[in-house]
Every structure is written in C-alpha cells, then in structure tokens.
Design a protein around this motif. Sequence first.
Motif, PDB file in Angstrom:
ATOM      1  N   LEU A 182       5.692  18.352   4.261  1.00  0.00           N
ATOM      2  CA  LEU A 182       4.979  17.246   4.898  1.00  0.00           C
ATOM      3  C   LEU A 182       4.018  16.646   3.890  1.00  0.00           C
ATOM      4  CD1 LEU A 182       4.106  15.470   7.249  1.00  0.00           C
ATOM      5  CD2 LEU A 182       2.660  17.362   8.041  1.00  0.00           C
ATOM      6  N   LEU A 183       4.235  15.394   3.554  1.00  0.00           N
ATOM      7  CA  LEU A 183       3.359  14.663   2.641  1.00  0.00           C
ATOM      8  C   LEU A 183       2.410  13.827   3.481  1.00  0.00           C
ATOM      9  CD1 LEU A 183       2.597  13.716  -0.217  1.00  0.00           C
ATOM     10  CD2 LEU A 183       4.336  11.944   0.019  1.00  0.00           C
ATOM     11  N   VAL A 184       1.122  14.098   3.364  1.00  0.00           N
ATOM     12  CA  VAL A 184       0.114  13.358   4.118  1.00  0.00           C
ATOM     13  C   VAL A 184      -0.635  12.464   3.145  1.00  0.00           C
ATOM     14  CG1 VAL A 184      -1.908  13.521   5.618  1.00  0.00           C
ATOM     15  CG2 VAL A 184      -0.113  15.255   5.753  1.00  0.00           C
ATOM     16  N   LYS A 185      -0.494  11.162   3.347  1.00  0.00           N
ATOM     17  CA  LYS A 185      -1.152  10.188   2.496  1.00  0.00           C
ATOM     18  C   LYS A 185      -2.555   9.934   3.032  1.00  0.00           C
ATOM     19  CE  LYS A 185       0.785   8.461  -0.455  1.00  0.00           C
ATOM     20  NZ  LYS A 185       0.928   8.849  -1.858  1.00  0.00           N
ATOM     21  N   CYS A 186      -3.549  10.086   2.187  1.00  0.00           N
ATOM     22  CA  CYS A 186      -4.947   9.915   2.576  1.00  0.00           C
ATOM     23  C   CYS A 186      -5.601   8.849   1.699  1.00  0.00           C
ATOM     24  CB  CYS A 186      -5.705  11.225   2.398  1.00  0.00           C
ATOM     25  SG  CYS A 186      -5.025  12.607   3.302  1.00  0.00           S
ATOM     26  N   ARG A 187      -6.553   8.162   2.297  1.00  0.00           N
ATOM     27  CA  ARG A 187      -7.343   7.201   1.523  1.00  0.00           C
ATOM     28  C   ARG A 187      -8.543   7.930   0.941  1.00  0.00           C
ATOM     29  NH1 ARG A 187      -6.976   4.367   6.399  1.00  0.00           N
ATOM     30  NH2 ARG A 187      -9.146   4.922   6.722  1.00  0.00           N
ATOM     31  N   PRO A 188      -9.011   7.468  -0.200  1.00  0.00           N
ATOM     32  CA  PRO A 188     -10.242   8.072  -0.741  1.00  0.00           C
ATOM     33  C   PRO A 188     -11.403   7.815   0.213  1.00  0.00           C
ATOM     34  CG  PRO A 188      -9.257   6.535  -2.325  1.00  0.00           C
ATOM     35  CD  PRO A 188      -8.478   6.433  -1.054  1.00  0.00           C
ATOM     36  N   ASP A 189     -12.247   8.791   0.358  1.00  0.00           N
ATOM     37  CA  ASP A 189     -13.427   8.661   1.200  1.00  0.00           C
ATOM     38  C   ASP A 189     -14.505   7.929   0.423  1.00  0.00           C
ATOM     39  OD1 ASP A 189     -15.039   8.956   3.367  1.00  0.00           O
ATOM     40  OD2 ASP A 189     -15.381  11.097   3.119  1.00  0.00           O
ATOM     41  N   GLU A 190     -15.383   7.261   1.133  1.00  0.00           N
ATOM     42  CA  GLU A 190     -16.503   6.603   0.480  1.00  0.00           C
ATOM     43  C   GLU A 190     -17.680   7.549   0.463  1.00  0.00           C
ATOM     44  OE1 GLU A 190     -17.302   2.814   2.205  1.00  0.00           O
ATOM     45  OE2 GLU A 190     -15.252   2.136   1.969  1.00  0.00           O
ATOM     46  N   GLY A 191     -18.538   7.365  -0.495  1.00  0.00           N
ATOM     47  CA  GLY A 191     -19.719   8.208  -0.587  1.00  0.00           C
ATOM     48  C   GLY A 191     -19.642   9.124  -1.787  1.00  0.00           C
ATOM     49  N   PRO A 192     -20.584  10.040  -1.870  1.00  0.00           N
ATOM     50  CA  PRO A 192     -20.611  10.945  -3.023  1.00  0.00           C
ATOM     51  C   PRO A 192     -19.426  11.903  -2.993  1.00  0.00           C
ATOM     52  CG  PRO A 192     -22.258  11.587  -1.410  1.00  0.00           C
ATOM     53  CD  PRO A 192     -21.670  10.277  -0.940  1.00  0.00           C
TER      54      PRO A 192
END
Length: 75
Positions: A42-52
């Motif tokens: 299972l490949l889960v595509k995630c967006r980069p989180d904002e913040g530190p």
Amino acid sequence: AGVSLDRLAAAAGYRQVSRAGTPEELVEAWDRICNGAGPAFLLVKCRPDEGPPAERVRLEPEAITERFREAVHAS
C-alpha cells in the motif's frame, strides 16, 4: 521522473498493490488488503506538513507496527 514504488511492488510479485492519496482512498485500499490474499503493498501519498520539522521518531519498528495495527482496528 522517480521510481514508481507501486509499479515496482507489482513487478516484484505482490498480489495486491494499492495507492491512496486521500483518506477515503486509504480506507478503501485498506479494506481490499484486509480482505484479499497477500502479500500486499500500500503506497500512501502524503503532502508535506507546514510548520517546523517534526522530531525524529524514537520508536522501534515493531512498536510502530503495533501502534499502527491498533489504530486501524480501532476505527
């Protein structure tokens, strides 16, 4: 262009290969995996989180696996 991990998994012989980019796709893919024959990828595509940047994970892989399983079965 990078390596498509889901295509690589299929070429390596995984019986089930799924990709999820939304929470809804993740639920659908997880249901298919749980009800199908393995091995599964299972490949889960995630967006980069904002913040530190997040702190490095300080858990052993086995603990991460168990925590993930518990979270999935609780939903």
